[in-house]
Design an enzyme around this catalytic site. Structure first.
Site, mmCIF file in Angstrom:
data_model
loop_
_atom_site.group_PDB
_atom_site.id
_atom_site.type_symbol
_atom_site.label_atom_id
_atom_site.label_comp_id
_atom_site.label_asym_id
_atom_site.label_seq_id
_atom_site.Cartn_x
_atom_site.Cartn_y
_atom_site.Cartn_z
ATOM 1 N N LEU A 352 0.836 -1.205 0.000
ATOM 2 C CA LEU A 352 0.000 0.000 0.000
ATOM 3 C C LEU A 352 0.867 1.249 0.000
ATOM 4 O O LEU A 352 0.490 2.284 -0.538
ATOM 5 C CB LEU A 352 -0.896 0.015 1.242
ATOM 6 C CG LEU A 352 -1.993 -1.025 1.313
ATOM 7 C CD1 LEU A 352 -2.643 -1.002 2.678
ATOM 8 C CD2 LEU A 352 -3.040 -0.777 0.237
ATOM 9 N N GLY A 358 8.648 1.811 7.575
ATOM 10 C CA GLY A 358 8.559 0.483 6.985
ATOM 11 C C GLY A 358 7.483 0.428 5.916
ATOM 12 O O GLY A 358 6.832 1.423 5.607
ATOM 13 N N VAL A 360 3.965 -0.907 4.154
ATOM 14 C CA VAL A 360 2.600 -1.234 4.574
ATOM 15 C C VAL A 360 1.954 -2.092 3.495
ATOM 16 O O VAL A 360 2.001 -1.762 2.310
ATOM 17 C CB VAL A 360 1.761 0.031 4.792
ATOM 18 C CG1 VAL A 360 0.396 -0.332 5.361
ATOM 19 C CG2 VAL A 360 2.472 0.992 5.707
ATOM 20 N N LYS A 375 1.710 -3.200 8.804
ATOM 21 C CA LYS A 375 2.937 -2.410 8.687
ATOM 22 C C LYS A 375 4.095 -3.232 9.222
ATOM 23 O O LYS A 375 4.059 -3.731 10.335
ATOM 24 C CB LYS A 375 2.770 -1.131 9.498
ATOM 25 C CG LYS A 375 3.927 -0.188 9.378
ATOM 26 C CD LYS A 375 3.542 1.199 9.831
ATOM 27 C CE LYS A 375 4.266 2.233 8.997
ATOM 28 N NZ LYS A 375 3.532 3.455 8.853
ATOM 29 N N ASP A 471 4.573 13.376 14.005
ATOM 30 C CA ASP A 471 4.715 13.360 12.546
ATOM 31 C C ASP A 471 3.389 13.643 11.855
ATOM 32 O O ASP A 471 2.931 12.870 11.017
ATOM 33 C CB ASP A 471 5.314 12.026 12.103
ATOM 34 C CG ASP A 471 6.052 12.137 10.774
ATOM 35 O OD1 ASP A 471 6.233 13.273 10.287
ATOM 36 O OD2 ASP A 471 6.435 11.093 10.219
#
Ligand SMILES: *[C@@H]1O[C@H](CO)[C@@H](O)[C@H](O)[C@H]1NC(C)=O
Ligand SMILES: *[C@@H]1O[C@H](CO)[C@@H](O)[C@H](O)[C@H]1NC(C)=O
Ligand SMILES: *[C@@H]1O[C@H](CO)[C@@H](O)[C@H](O)[C@H]1NC(C)=O
Ligand SMILES: *[C@@H]1O[C@H](CO)[C@@H](O)[C@H](O)[C@H]1NC(C)=O
Ligand SMILES: *[C@H]1O[C@@H](CO)[C@H](O)[C@@H](O)[C@@H]1NC(C)=O
Length: 668
Positions: A352, A358, A360, A375, A471
């Site tokens: 995705l 990392g 997904v 994930k 974030d």
């Protein structure tokens, strides 16, 4: 009366008991349906098994076996030369396709054959005694080896032999099917039960041999017919029985039943239902040679080794790390195998997206059937894993309609897998910047902004502990099926920390969204989240990324651009050209100004998320402000002077900053 009935019952019972193995009632005829009570004269390898089965030979090579009716028969008068016999046999070859040697029905003046040689001599003859008329032997052979020496026609034949191994008549094993009016062949070594009838009529001097499978009644046509005057062969007293042998190939030869009649009468029919059962034919009980045993052991060792290697590889492939303390946390743990299956082995097709932490993957869990996003986060040593799992568990307990729900996790060596609700509409940045996606309307954008604000209020203030997201940015905002904003990736910044040297301060976040004090001190707070949120809402309103390149080496900051428009007194000009004029001016103005306020260089000057929410809801009016110098808000280390932001010391947002560390900082 009662006595009479009892007597009858006893007689009937006796009859029933005796019928399975009726033996010679008189010297003229006998019948054995199984050989338990037969009292046969046996020698060599022959044995009578407990169920009455007569086993002539076993899988030992070069055996002979004899089984004879113990009483001699009186062939002295010509009227009694005729005879008739019926028997059922089976041959179990050691190796399926070849066998040795066969079964022979014998009339002989003697029932002992001390000089009988196994193999092709069937335990009856030897090389010097063959062809001797003095032998007085009449035999019918069922031969499974072709001996050219004896002119055998094939390796599956029946033959009539007189004093010799060379047959006077022979034919391939077969029977005439009266039902189909054809001759059907038989395979002697098929391990199936077969019947043989031998009839000699002295009046016609005719020997007839007939064969059939067990289920077929005696065929009307014989397999073999031979005209012979047996008065020249038979002596006054003759013994009747069977001889059998194995050669260099072995076979188990069985007799199940045998009936014989001497004189004009025909042999009694065997009752096939009363015959003993045969053992199962197959590899079981077959004695293996040492060679094949070694081969078998070697093969099994190889197979087992391959199995173990495969198992170890598989174990390794699906290996997980699980420690006792993990059970304290009430977060669902998924097995790696299930996640592997759900994502079709983490195929690139299921990818995705790939972020800082990392990749997904999309996955479909089988039970319950559920679409998920998995994930895969790699991390360094196990250091800090426990704290992180605690944090993940904490995240799993967070419930808010604008947060991507964490469903559970899985832990492997050097890797953590987080399982989230699947968001069918992907991330927001794709709608802002990619032309193939439909442009978002103002109302959709406003709804998203308020949704994200609501999520941050929850994380900062409404949860039992303060959680700093660290974030906030367009690519971390996901859209559910109803285009509601869902904030994702919260808390993951901490994992990044755990994986690196805890001594170094690592700034986590995304350039362009970082508050200036964060780059200086490296300390994330709710205020730094507010700064990122400010940049984010400007991004959504303007359709531009925080830092864009205009010409070579010339970076344009979004904040500067909005600031320019604001200074001109036309802040709405900064809006996304894709919106055209389709927006609510007040809302757009509010968002742009609020974005600027949130990006105020000094944290004390920024509102908190609750205040932001109030402005967005119109519960509080955003105070009039004059533009301030935005250079200080750039994520650089320069020390430019702050602009004339009026409320920085005494004003509206003075005591809003959370200096408290979030749960996510515990353990540092
Ligand atoms: C076969 O029979 C012979 C003679 O009775 C005996 O010595 C031998 O052990 C038997 N072999 C097997 C495999 O039963
Ligand atoms: C054989 O039968 C004949 C006539 O039927 C008789 O005379 C003779 O004694 C019998 N022999 C034996 C050994 O029973
Ligand atoms: C063959 O059998 C006969 C008896 O049938 C015997 O006299 C002779 O010695 C045997 N020969 C050999 C070589 O065994
Ligand atoms: C059969 O053989 C016997 C003895 O050799 C002899 O007496 C008899 O006549 C023969 N029968 C026929 C029909 O040839
Ligand atoms: C078979 O029958 C006997 C008795 O009639 C003869 O003596 C043999 O010579 C004959 N053998 C063959 C091979 O036909």
């Amino acid at each position: 009366m009662a006595f009479k009935i009892l007597f009858h019952i006893i007689v009937i019972c006796f009859g029933i008991l005796l019928t399975p193995t009726i033996f010679a009632q008189d010297s003229k005829q006998f019948i054995y349906q199984g050989f338990q009570q037969a009292n046969l004269h046996i020698d060599g390898a022959a044995t009578v098994q407990s169920n009455g089965l007569l086993q002539l030979t076993n899988y030992t090579k070069q055996l002979t076996a004899h089984a004879f009716h113990p009483q001699p028969l009186n062939f002295s008068s010509s009227s009694s030369l005729s005879f008739s016999t019926h028997y059922v046999f089976a041959m179990y070859p050691e190796i399926q396709a070849i066998s040795g040697h066969g079964i022979v029905f014998v009339l002989s003046p003697s029932m002992s054959f001390p000089h009988g040689v196994p193999g092709k001599f069937f335990g009856l003859f030897n090389s010097s005694s063959d062809f001797m008329p003095s032998d007085h032997i009449f035999a019918v052979e069922l031969d499974t080896i072709q001996d050219y020496e004896f002119s055998d026609i094939d390796s599956n034949h029946a033959g009539i032999n007189i004093n010799s191994l060379i047959s006077n008549a022979s034919a391939s094993a077969a029977y005439y099917s009266d039902a189909e009016k054809v001759i059907k062949s038989l395979n002697l070594i098929s391990a199936k039960r077969m019947q043989v009838w031998i009839d000699y009529n002295h009046k016609n001097m005719l020997v007839q041999v007939t064969m059939a499978p067990i289920e077929v009644p005696k065929p009307s046509r014989p397999l073999l017919s031979l005209h012979v005057n047996l008065s020249e062969v038979l002596t006054d007293t003759m013994y009747v029985g069977f001889s059998s042998s194995t050669g260099s190939v072995a076979s188990r030869h069985y007799l199940l039943g045998w009936s014989f009649a001497h004189g004009r009468e025909e042999a009694q029919r065997l009752d096939l239902s009363k015959l003993p059962t045969l053992p199962r034919y197959g590899s079981r009980g077959r004695k293996l040679s040492i060679g094949s045993m070694i081969l078998l052991i070697v093969i099994s060792v190889i197979v087992v080794t391959i199995g173990i290697v495969f198992y170890v590889i598989r174990r390794k492939k699906f290996e997980e790390v699980m420690e006792d303390w993990e059970q304290e946390y009430l977060l669902q743990r998924f097995s790696f195998k299930d996640l592997y299956k759900a994502t079709k082995g983490f195929k690139d097709k299921e990818l995705l997206g790939a972020g800082g932490f990392g990749k997904v993957y999309k996955g479909i869990l089988s039970s319950p059937k559920l679409e998920v996003a998995v994930k895969r986060v790699s991390h360094g040593s196990g250091q800090g894993m426990r704290e992180f799992v605690a944090e993940v568990a904490c995240m799993g307990r967070l419930r808010h309609r604008n947060l991507v729900q964490l469903l559970g996790y899985c832990r492997r060596k050097g890797e953590l897998l987080l399982v989230y609700d699947y968001m069918p509409n992907g991330s927001l940045d794709k709608y802002l910047y990619e032309d193939e996606n439909p442009s978002l309307s103002w109302s959709a954008r406003f709804k998203i902004i308020r949704g994200v604000a609501s999520a941050l209020v929850y994380l900062h203030e409404e949860w039992e502990q303060v959680i700093v997201h660290r974030d906030v940015k367009a690519s971390n905002i996901l859209l559910d099926a109803d285009m509601n904003a869902r904030l994702g990736d919260f808390g993951l910044a901490r994992l990044y920390d755990h994986g690196t040297n805890p001594q170094t301060t690592h700034v986590v976040g995304t350039v362009g969204y970082l508050a200036p004090e964060l780059t200086r001190k490296g300390k994330a707070t709710t205020s730094t989240d507010v700064f990122s949120f400010g940049v984010f809402i400007l991004e959504v309103a303007c359709g531009r990324s925080p830092i864009s390149l205009q010409g070579p080496n010339e970076e344009t900051y979004l904040i500067d651009w909005v600031y320019e428009c604001w200074k001109k007194g036309a802040i709405v000009e900064a809006s996304d050209p894709k919106l055209g004029r389709n927006y609510v001016v007040e809302e757009l103005e509010l968002v742009l100004k609020l974005g600027m306020v949130c990006c105020y260089p000094k944290p004390e000057g920024r509102p908190n998320m609750r205040q932001v929410m109030q402005f967005l809801n119109g519960d509080n009016a955003l105070p009039e402000m004059v533009p301030f110098d935005t250079k200080a808000a750039h994520t650089t280390f320069n020390n430019q002077t702050l602009g004339s932001y009026p409320t920085s010391s005494e004003g509206n947002f003075a005591n809003v900053s959370y200096s408290s560390e979030s749960i996510l900082h515990v353990g540092r």
